[in-house]
Design a protein around this motif. Structure first.
Motif, PDB file in Angstrom:
ATOM      1  N   CYS A 146       0.829  -1.213   0.000  1.00 16.38           N
ATOM      2  CA  CYS A 146       0.000   0.000   0.000  1.00 16.38           C
ATOM      3  C   CYS A 146       0.856   1.253   0.000  1.00 16.38           C
ATOM      4  O   CYS A 146       0.537   2.242  -0.664  1.00 16.38           O
ATOM      5  N   PHE A 147       1.979   1.224   0.740  1.00 17.47           N
ATOM      6  CA  PHE A 147       2.867   2.388   0.763  1.00 17.47           C
ATOM      7  C   PHE A 147       3.414   2.677  -0.631  1.00 17.47           C
ATOM      8  O   PHE A 147       3.413   3.834  -1.081  1.00 17.47           O
ATOM      9  N   MET A 148       3.866   1.655  -1.327  1.00 15.89           N
ATOM     10  CA  MET A 148       4.412   1.852  -2.667  1.00 15.89           C
ATOM     11  C   MET A 148       3.332   2.316  -3.642  1.00 15.89           C
ATOM     12  O   MET A 148       3.539   3.244  -4.435  1.00 15.89           O
ATOM     13  N   PHE A 149       2.151   1.699  -3.554  1.00 15.98           N
ATOM     14  CA  PHE A 149       1.076   2.039  -4.488  1.00 15.98           C
ATOM     15  C   PHE A 149       0.564   3.456  -4.259  1.00 15.98           C
ATOM     16  O   PHE A 149       0.420   4.237  -5.210  1.00 15.98           O
ATOM     17  N   PHE A 150       0.308   3.813  -2.997  1.00 15.61           N
ATOM     18  CA  PHE A 150      -0.251   5.134  -2.718  1.00 15.61           C
ATOM     19  C   PHE A 150       0.794   6.233  -2.849  1.00 15.61           C
ATOM     20  O   PHE A 150       0.443   7.397  -3.065  1.00 15.61           O
ATOM     21  N   SER A 151       2.068   5.889  -2.698  1.00 16.31           N
ATOM     22  CA  SER A 151       3.112   6.877  -2.998  1.00 16.31           C
ATOM     23  C   SER A 151       3.079   7.237  -4.481  1.00 16.31           C
ATOM     24  O   SER A 151       3.192   8.416  -4.855  1.00 16.31           O
ATOM     25  N   PHE A 152       2.930   6.221  -5.321  1.00 17.76           N
ATOM     26  CA  PHE A 152       2.799   6.467  -6.759  1.00 17.76           C
ATOM     27  C   PHE A 152       1.549   7.296  -7.048  1.00 17.76           C
ATOM     28  O   PHE A 152       1.581   8.236  -7.849  1.00 17.76           O
ATOM     29  N   CYS A 153       0.432   6.945  -6.392  1.00 17.66           N
ATOM     30  CA  CYS A 153      -0.821   7.677  -6.612  1.00 17.66           C
ATOM     31  C   CYS A 153      -0.674   9.149  -6.228  1.00 17.66           C
ATOM     32  O   CYS A 153      -1.106  10.042  -6.969  1.00 17.66           O
ATOM     33  N   TYR A 154      -0.065   9.410  -5.065  1.00 19.84           N
ATOM     34  CA  TYR A 154       0.076  10.788  -4.601  1.00 19.84           C
ATOM     35  C   TYR A 154       0.986  11.586  -5.520  1.00 19.84           C
ATOM     36  O   TYR A 154       0.710  12.757  -5.839  1.00 19.84           O
ATOM     37  N   LEU A 155       2.074  10.956  -5.975  1.00 21.38           N
ATOM     38  CA  LEU A 155       2.967  11.625  -6.918  1.00 21.38           C
ATOM     39  C   LEU A 155       2.234  11.935  -8.224  1.00 21.38           C
ATOM     40  O   LEU A 155       2.396  13.022  -8.805  1.00 21.38           O
ATOM     41  N   ALA A 156       1.401  10.995  -8.676  1.00 22.07           N
ATOM     42  CA  ALA A 156       0.623  11.214  -9.900  1.00 22.07           C
ATOM     43  C   ALA A 156      -0.380  12.346  -9.722  1.00 22.07           C
ATOM     44  O   ALA A 156      -0.598  13.158 -10.630  1.00 22.07           O
TER      45      ALA A 156
ATOM     46  N   TYR B 103      -7.211  18.694  -1.239  1.00 21.75           N
ATOM     47  CA  TYR B 103      -8.062  17.659  -0.643  1.00 21.75           C
ATOM     48  C   TYR B 103      -7.261  16.419  -0.275  1.00 21.75           C
ATOM     49  O   TYR B 103      -7.316  15.926   0.857  1.00 21.75           O
ATOM     50  N   THR B 104      -6.476  15.930  -1.206  1.00 26.38           N
ATOM     51  CA  THR B 104      -5.735  14.688  -0.953  1.00 26.38           C
ATOM     52  C   THR B 104      -4.509  14.908  -0.076  1.00 26.38           C
ATOM     53  O   THR B 104      -4.045  13.984   0.601  1.00 26.38           O
ATOM     54  N   THR B 105      -3.979  16.136  -0.032  1.00 23.78           N
ATOM     55  CA  THR B 105      -2.795  16.407   0.785  1.00 23.78           C
ATOM     56  C   THR B 105      -3.106  16.328   2.274  1.00 23.78           C
ATOM     57  O   THR B 105      -2.208  16.071   3.086  1.00 23.78           O
ATOM     58  N   PHE B 106      -4.348  16.530   2.646  1.00 27.31           N
ATOM     59  CA  PHE B 106      -4.702  16.462   4.057  1.00 27.31           C
ATOM     60  C   PHE B 106      -4.884  15.031   4.559  1.00 27.31           C
ATOM     61  O   PHE B 106      -5.091  14.828   5.755  1.00 27.31           O
ATOM     62  N   VAL B 107      -4.822  14.034   3.667  1.00 28.25           N
ATOM     63  CA  VAL B 107      -4.989  12.654   4.125  1.00 28.25           C
ATOM     64  C   VAL B 107      -3.871  11.733   3.653  1.00 28.25           C
ATOM     65  O   VAL B 107      -3.420  10.867   4.410  1.00 28.25           O
ATOM     66  N   THR B 108      -3.380  11.902   2.415  1.00 29.27           N
ATOM     67  CA  THR B 108      -2.434  10.929   1.859  1.00 29.27           C
ATOM     68  C   THR B 108      -1.065  10.936   2.536  1.00 29.27           C
ATOM     69  O   THR B 108      -0.551   9.858   2.857  1.00 29.27           O
ATOM     70  N   PRO B 109      -0.412  12.084   2.778  1.00 32.71           N
ATOM     71  CA  PRO B 109       0.889  12.031   3.466  1.00 32.71           C
ATOM     72  C   PRO B 109       0.805  11.374   4.839  1.00 32.71           C
ATOM     73  O   PRO B 109       1.703  10.611   5.226  1.00 32.71           O
ATOM     74  N   LYS B 110      -0.272  11.646   5.574  1.00 30.29           N
ATOM     75  CA  LYS B 110      -0.461  11.007   6.884  1.00 30.29           C
ATOM     76  C   LYS B 110      -0.638   9.501   6.721  1.00 30.29           C
ATOM     77  O   LYS B 110      -0.074   8.707   7.494  1.00 30.29           O
ATOM     78  N   LEU B 111      -1.404   9.100   5.706  1.00 31.40           N
ATOM     79  CA  LEU B 111      -1.590   7.672   5.432  1.00 31.40           C
ATOM     80  C   LEU B 111      -0.257   7.000   5.112  1.00 31.40           C
ATOM     81  O   LEU B 111       0.048   5.914   5.627  1.00 31.40           O
TER      82      LEU B 111
END
Length: 302
Positions: free
Chosen positions: A25-35, A71-79
């Motif tokens: 999940c860390f690898m996948f969501f890191s890619f998602c956040y970068l995208a 919107y996503t910055t308030f949840v994804t980095p914490k995740l």
């Protein structure tokens, strides 16, 4: 209701307790956040550096991209940080801020999508009056109204939460702070509060979705009288909007338009409107849009 609490932090249970799943999940969501960051910044710079900013549809799209980033910055980095640790804590104040930000930027995004649907309705159904109806002043008013609506909605949600007593369990079965998991931890009867929150979030999502769906039905009905080329171009644009609406509103309606309780599936559905939809928005609005692709080529080639 007495506003009191005996706890200073909450503990998030996250997506999964299994180490191998968390690493994936860390690898996948890191890619998602970068995208998300790269895609939406690409749209913002391309629109801002071209003449497309003068067109209402792209004016709204630039604001939508900015909202996606916020919107996503308030949840994804914490995740992402929590996926690397066993003990996932968040302070009471940060938790309330996260609730406020998610509902604030989330509703602004909903209202901007509504403004974009209205823009397409006017462009296709009333083309001769388009420049008068969608003037720059009216576009500014629609954006400001979105911000005011988002603030009113999120302040009311947070106010109901901070007036609840939290005195016992502090484990949130989610990967971010949301209203229903927090209601479950309150040391009082939260039935009335839950109903008010469903009315505040769920009804807004449902009514907005119905209005958007109705507007696109009218648009598609009107397209019968257009030329084949006009239908193709309009269907391409409206198809992009409809895809975004379904990705965002489908999970949102499931999450908020129901009795105030929690299910294990909530975390999966939340991923769609917090990470997946913001990631696909740039792809949907650029790959199927000739004007957007031409503007990107012009700006980035320079």
């Amino acid at each position: 209701m007495e506003c009191q609490r005996n706890i200073s932090e909450f503990f998030l249970l996250g997506l999964s307790p299994k180490q191998n799943i968390r690493v994936f999940c860390f690898m996948f969501f890191s890619f998602c956040y970068l995208a998300i960051l790269c895609g939406n910044l690409l749209i913002l710079i391309s629109i801002g550096g071209s003449s497309l900013l003068n067109q209402p549809m792209y004016y709204f799209l630039s604001h939508l991209s900015f909202m996606d980033i916020c919107y996503t910055t308030f949840v994804t980095p914490k995740l992402l940080g929590d996926l690397l640790v066993q003990r996932k804590s968040i302070s009471y104040e940060s938790c309330m801020l996260q609730v406020f930000a998610m509902h604030f930027f989330g509703l602004i995004e909903v209202l901007i999508l509504t403004a974009m649907a209205f823009d397409r309705y006017v462009a296709i159904c009333k083309p001769l009056h388009y420049m008068v109806i969608m003037s720059r002043t009216r576009c500014h008013v629609l954006i400001w109204a979105s911000w005011v609506g988002g603030a009113a909605h999120s302040f009311s949600q947070v106010f109901m939460l901070i007036c609840l007593p939290f005195c016992g369990p502090n484990e949130i079965d989610h990967y971010y702070c949301d209203v229903f998991p927090l209601l479950k931890l309150a040391c009082t009867d939260t039935y009335i509060t839950g109903v008010l929150m469903v009315a505040n979030s769920g009804i807004i999502a449902l009514v907005t979705f119905v209005l958007l769906f109705g507007s696109y039905v009218v648009i598609l009905f009107t397209l019968r009288n257009h030329s084949a080329e006009g239908r193709r171009k309009a269907l391409s644009t409206c198809g992009s909007h409809i895809t975004v609406v379904i990705l965002f509103f489908g999970p949102s309606i499931f999450a908020y338009l129901r009795p105030p309780t929690t299910f294990p599936e909530d975390k999966i559905f939340a991923l769609f409107y917090t990470i997946i939809a913001p990631m696909f928005n740039p792809v949907i609005y650029t790959l199927r849009n000739t004007e957007m692709k031409n503007a990107m080529k012009k700006v980035w080639c320079q």
